[in-house]
Design an enzyme around this catalytic site. Structure first.
Site, PDB file in Angstrom:
ATOM      1  N   ARG A 237      44.101 -45.536   8.992  1.00  0.00           N
ATOM      2  CA  ARG A 237      43.736 -46.281  10.193  1.00  0.00           C
ATOM      3  C   ARG A 237      44.707 -47.446  10.368  1.00  0.00           C
ATOM      4  NH1 ARG A 237      38.741 -45.231   7.545  1.00  0.00           N
ATOM      5  NH2 ARG A 237      37.303 -43.931   8.774  1.00  0.00           N
ATOM      6  N   LYS A 262      37.071 -48.812   6.430  1.00  0.00           N
ATOM      7  CA  LYS A 262      35.940 -48.917   7.343  1.00  0.00           C
ATOM      8  C   LYS A 262      34.646 -48.452   6.680  1.00  0.00           C
ATOM      9  CE  LYS A 262      34.499 -47.294  11.932  1.00  0.00           C
ATOM     10  NZ  LYS A 262      34.896 -46.456  13.095  1.00  0.00           N
ATOM     11  N   HIS A 334      45.646 -44.247  15.821  1.00  0.00           N
ATOM     12  CA  HIS A 334      44.575 -43.258  15.833  1.00  0.00           C
ATOM     13  C   HIS A 334      45.014 -41.940  16.455  1.00  0.00           C
ATOM     14  CE1 HIS A 334      40.820 -44.361  14.036  1.00  0.00           C
ATOM     15  NE2 HIS A 334      40.177 -43.458  14.734  1.00  0.00           N
ATOM     16  N   ARG A 337      46.433 -40.110  13.667  1.00  0.00           N
ATOM     17  CA  ARG A 337      45.316 -39.735  12.773  1.00  0.00           C
ATOM     18  C   ARG A 337      44.609 -38.500  13.323  1.00  0.00           C
ATOM     19  NH1 ARG A 337      41.618 -42.139   9.072  1.00  0.00           N
ATOM     20  NH2 ARG A 337      39.424 -41.765   9.558  1.00  0.00           N
ATOM     21  N   HIS A 360      35.945 -40.272   5.980  1.00  0.00           N
ATOM     22  CA  HIS A 360      34.680 -40.181   6.712  1.00  0.00           C
ATOM     23  C   HIS A 360      33.515 -40.129   5.726  1.00  0.00           C
ATOM     24  CE1 HIS A 360      36.821 -38.298  10.457  1.00  0.00           C
ATOM     25  NE2 HIS A 360      36.936 -39.613  10.403  1.00  0.00           N
ATOM     26  N   TYR A 369      36.807 -32.127  15.114  1.00  0.00           N
ATOM     27  CA  TYR A 369      38.110 -31.459  15.033  1.00  0.00           C
ATOM     28  C   TYR A 369      37.985 -29.948  14.942  1.00  0.00           C
ATOM     29  CZ  TYR A 369      39.572 -36.215  14.080  1.00  0.00           C
ATOM     30  OH  TYR A 369      39.783 -37.565  14.170  1.00  0.00           O
TER      31      TYR A 369
END
Length: 389
Positions: A237, A262, A334, A337, A360, A369
């Site tokens: 990120r 995150k 992003h 990413r 994640h 995705y």
């Protein structure tokens, strides 16, 4: 004067820039000899010196070097009294920030957005309920407030965020005993289908073409190539790239430790050969020689770490455009990413492996995705009822 010169060089200023600033400082020193009656330099003397410079460019350079001098020898300058404007919402917002950080455990960046939303709420309440306590807020007021806030939202993402931060702030008012009602129940729920769209993405061929087009004869080109490859091959990120430290790169094992993520947990991402070579080239030959543990630094004097996400986004967008890549929307870290995740899914990599690489916490976040993995989707598609007519 010598101390200020060393200070400028330590900050990463080029010799030509430092020479220009020193000349402006010498001119300011000469002005003081004729116009200053005290050893303490007042703001009035500085202002008169600025007016003596008839061109805008010398004023900018003079103002910059005087600020550096103020930081090095603050006792030579009189600090002007600043007029402090009282913020009527300051104490409440400070208490709300403390609640967000220590009760709800949110990250500072998340709190910034929530506090902006809270300030909008307080502004509306001050205009529509002037002089009244928070206990006077009713469900009717909440509905009127939401009608106003939602009218400012452009899409279902911002509308969902608006209802979320409003609901959280109203719950805080009840938690802090400023309003005894459950006002959050009056906030309408706005639908937001997270999987209703396709993630923006670029093909690897376009990304590789943009990276190959970077001119590495300049230090900034060497740095930008390393940035592009790190983003495109590790899925970092924006913030994770900006806070990456030299000690987080494990060269022997070809791994990078990603900290302060995150998801509030460290993770390990592989350092591919091409990205590792570009990163080593930048660190050894192009990185500014300043004292900083962070890997990527800005070349704009003074050389320093990137403070905001927009700086990295500008680099990514600029390099993609220079490489001839057509962009139809926002382009930043992003986008690379998303492109990496899409590429891995299309290569039939396990979805949990992709989720671990991206950091994640929930595999549902990675599920978006799967929608672009057309070869896999055609294999599980049900036949059309009744056959093909």
């Amino acid at each position: 004067m010598d101390g200020i010169a060393r200070h400028l060089f330590d900050l990463g200023y080029k010799p030509s820039s430092a020479k220009l600033y020193i000349s402006r400082l010498g001119r300011f020193s000469e002005f003081l000899g004729h116009n200053a009656r005290s050893t303490v330099i007042s703001q009035g003397v500085i202002d008169r010196f600025m007016l003596s410079l008839h061109v805008g460019s010398p004023r900018v350079a003079a103002r910059t070097v005087i600020e550096h001098a103020r930081n090095i020898v603050p006792d030579r300058f009189s600090t002007p009294a600043r007029r402090v404007i009282a913020d009527p919402d300051g104490p409440l917002l400070a208490a709300y920030l403390d609640h967000l950080r220590h009760v709800r455990g949110l990250e500072p960046k998340t709190c910034e957005g929530i506090l902006k939303g809270a300030r909008r709420i307080l502004t509306w309440l001050r205009d529509h309920l002037p002089g009244q306590p928070f206990s006077a807020i009713t469900g009717e007021h909440v509905l009127a407030l939401m009608q106003h806030l939602l009218s400012l939202s452009a899409n279902h993402y911002t509308r969902s965020a608006t209802t979320s931060y409003t609901r959280g702030f109203l719950r805080f008012l009840r938690w802090s005993e400023l309003n005894g009602q459950d006002l959050a129940r009056f906030v309408p729920r706005t639908p937001c289908w997270r999987l209703a769209h396709l993630p923006p993405r670029l093909s690897w061929q376009n990304i590789q073409r943009a990276i190959d087009a970077i001119d590495i004869s300049e230090p900034s080109g060497t740095r930008d190539k390393a940035i592009m490859l790190m983003l495109a091959t590790t899925g970092l990120r924006n913030r994770e790239l900006r806070v990456l430290e030299l000690q987080d790169i494990h060269w022997r094992t070809a791994e990078v430790i990603v900290r302060r993520t995150k998801g509030k947990r460290d993770r390990v991402v592989p350092l591919l050969d091409e990205a590792g070579a570009a990163l080593a080239d930048y660190i050894l030959h192009a990185r500014p020689r300043v004292v900083s543990a962070l890997v990527f630094l800005s070349y704009s004097p003074p050389a320093r770490p990137f403070k905001c996400a927009a700086s990295i986004s500008r680099i990514v967008r600029s390099r993609l455009e220079q490489g001839g890549v057509e962009l139809s929307g926002p382009a930043g870290a992003h986008l690379l990413r998303h492109s990496l995740a899409t590429q891995l899914v299309q290569q039939r990599r396990p979805i949990n492996e992709v989720a671990d690489l991206l950091g994640h916490r929930s595999i549902d976040t990675t599920a978006i995705y799967v929608k672009v993995a057309l070869p896999q989707l055609t294999g599980v598609a049900l036949p059309f009822p009744g056959g093909v007519s």
